[in-house]
Design a protein around this motif. Structure first.
Motif, PDB file in Angstrom:
ATOM      1  N   CYS A 149     -60.716  72.951 -61.852  1.00  0.00           N
ATOM      2  CA  CYS A 149     -60.056  72.399 -63.570  1.00  0.00           C
ATOM      3  C   CYS A 149     -61.279  72.327 -64.627  1.00  0.00           C
ATOM      4  CB  CYS A 149     -60.110  70.978 -63.772  1.00  0.00           C
ATOM      5  SG  CYS A 149     -59.382  70.859 -65.229  1.00  0.00           S
ATOM      6  N   GLN A 168     -61.488  69.414 -66.595  1.00  0.00           N
ATOM      7  CA  GLN A 168     -61.970  68.534 -66.442  1.00  0.00           C
ATOM      8  C   GLN A 168     -63.008  69.061 -65.026  1.00  0.00           C
ATOM      9  OE1 GLN A 168     -62.078  65.128 -67.178  1.00  0.00           O
ATOM     10  NE2 GLN A 168     -60.115  65.569 -68.622  1.00  0.00           N
ATOM     11  N   GLU A 205     -63.332  67.348 -60.965  1.00  0.00           N
ATOM     12  CA  GLU A 205     -61.572  67.230 -60.448  1.00  0.00           C
ATOM     13  C   GLU A 205     -60.831  68.929 -60.608  1.00  0.00           C
ATOM     14  OE1 GLU A 205     -59.690  64.713 -60.181  1.00  0.00           O
ATOM     15  OE2 GLU A 205     -61.709  63.484 -61.654  1.00  0.00           O
ATOM     16  N   CYS A 231     -52.658  72.377 -63.007  1.00  0.00           N
ATOM     17  CA  CYS A 231     -54.180  70.904 -63.896  1.00  0.00           C
ATOM     18  C   CYS A 231     -53.851  69.847 -62.589  1.00  0.00           C
ATOM     19  CB  CYS A 231     -52.894  70.168 -64.828  1.00  0.00           C
ATOM     20  SG  CYS A 231     -51.750  70.032 -64.226  1.00  0.00           S
ATOM     21  N   CYS A 232     -55.327  70.013 -62.898  1.00  0.00           N
ATOM     22  CA  CYS A 232     -56.033  68.278 -61.936  1.00  0.00           C
ATOM     23  C   CYS A 232     -55.014  67.096 -62.251  1.00  0.00           C
ATOM     24  CB  CYS A 232     -57.344  68.330 -62.493  1.00  0.00           C
ATOM     25  SG  CYS A 232     -57.762  67.592 -64.054  1.00  0.00           S
ATOM     26  N   THR A 233     -55.328  65.845 -61.602  1.00  0.00           N
ATOM     27  CA  THR A 233     -54.788  64.915 -61.282  1.00  0.00           C
ATOM     28  C   THR A 233     -54.635  64.525 -62.792  1.00  0.00           C
ATOM     29  OG1 THR A 233     -55.962  63.434 -60.173  1.00  0.00           O
ATOM     30  CG2 THR A 233     -53.837  64.038 -59.226  1.00  0.00           C
ATOM     31  N   LYS A 234     -55.580  64.247 -63.276  1.00  0.00           N
ATOM     32  CA  LYS A 234     -56.628  63.633 -65.151  1.00  0.00           C
ATOM     33  C   LYS A 234     -55.660  64.263 -66.076  1.00  0.00           C
ATOM     34  CE  LYS A 234     -60.808  61.741 -63.537  1.00  0.00           C
ATOM     35  NZ  LYS A 234     -62.416  61.970 -64.232  1.00  0.00           N
ATOM     36  N   CYS A 235     -55.137  66.119 -65.729  1.00  0.00           N
ATOM     37  CA  CYS A 235     -55.118  66.604 -66.659  1.00  0.00           C
ATOM     38  C   CYS A 235     -53.334  65.999 -66.875  1.00  0.00           C
ATOM     39  CB  CYS A 235     -55.152  67.847 -66.690  1.00  0.00           C
ATOM     40  SG  CYS A 235     -56.875  68.033 -67.780  1.00  0.00           S
ATOM     41  N   PHE A 277     -52.182  63.249 -66.008  1.00  0.00           N
ATOM     42  CA  PHE A 277     -51.600  62.544 -66.495  1.00  0.00           C
ATOM     43  C   PHE A 277     -51.816  62.538 -67.899  1.00  0.00           C
ATOM     44  CE2 PHE A 277     -52.961  57.799 -67.895  1.00  0.00           C
ATOM     45  CZ  PHE A 277     -51.409  57.540 -67.396  1.00  0.00           C
ATOM     46  N   LEU A 278     -52.962  63.248 -69.017  1.00  0.00           N
ATOM     47  CA  LEU A 278     -53.068  63.208 -69.683  1.00  0.00           C
ATOM     48  C   LEU A 278     -52.206  63.904 -70.849  1.00  0.00           C
ATOM     49  CD1 LEU A 278     -56.779  62.718 -70.542  1.00  0.00           C
ATOM     50  CD2 LEU A 278     -55.373  60.877 -70.021  1.00  0.00           C
ATOM     51  N   ARG A 292     -46.902  64.991 -68.823  1.00  0.00           N
ATOM     52  CA  ARG A 292     -46.680  63.944 -68.050  1.00  0.00           C
ATOM     53  C   ARG A 292     -45.581  63.746 -67.028  1.00  0.00           C
ATOM     54  NH1 ARG A 292     -48.186  58.686 -71.582  1.00  0.00           N
ATOM     55  NH2 ARG A 292     -50.488  58.646 -71.561  1.00  0.00           N
TER      56      ARG A 292
END
Length: 87
Positions: free
Chosen positions: A52, A55, A58, A71-75, A77-78, A81
Motif C-alpha cells: 500500500c 500504509q 500493509e 487498497c489495504c484493509t486499513k485504507c 476501512f478508513l 467503506r
C-alpha cells in the motif's frame, strides 16, 4: 546477465551457458528475452508492487469498485467503506 529462463530448473542463464544447459536437458523448456512474459517476477518486486502506498507496512488485499483501485484493509476501512471486495 540473464538471457534465458528455464522453467524446469527455475534458473536463469546467460546466452553462453544456456547452450550447455540445452544439450544436457533436452526436454527442458527455456525462454529467451523475447518470451519474458513467461519469466517469473522476483519475489522482492512482487512484494513491492503489492504494498500500500499510504500504509507502507500493509499489503494490498482489497479492491474498491467505486474508486477502481486496490487498497489495504486499513485504507478500505478508513476511505473505501461502501463498495470494497477482497481479491
Amino acid at each position: 546477465m540473464a538471457d534465458f529462463y528455464c522453467e524446469s530448473c527455475v534458473k536463469f542463464y546467460c546466452g553462453e551457458c544456456v547452450n550447455m544447459h540445452n544439450k544436457l536437458f533436452t526436454k527442458h523448456a527455456s525462454f529467451g528475452i523475447g518470451d519474458m512474459k513467461k519469466w517469473p517476477v522476483a519475489k522482492k518486486v512482487e512484494d513491492f508492487l503489492l504494498k500500500c502506498e499510504v500504509q507502507k507496512d500493509e499489503s494490498l488485499k482489497m479492491y474498491c469498485d467505486e474508486h477502481s483501485e486496490l487498497c489495504c484493509t486499513k485504507c478500505a476501512f478508513l476511505k473505501h467503506r461502501y463498495i470494497v471486495s477482497s481479491f
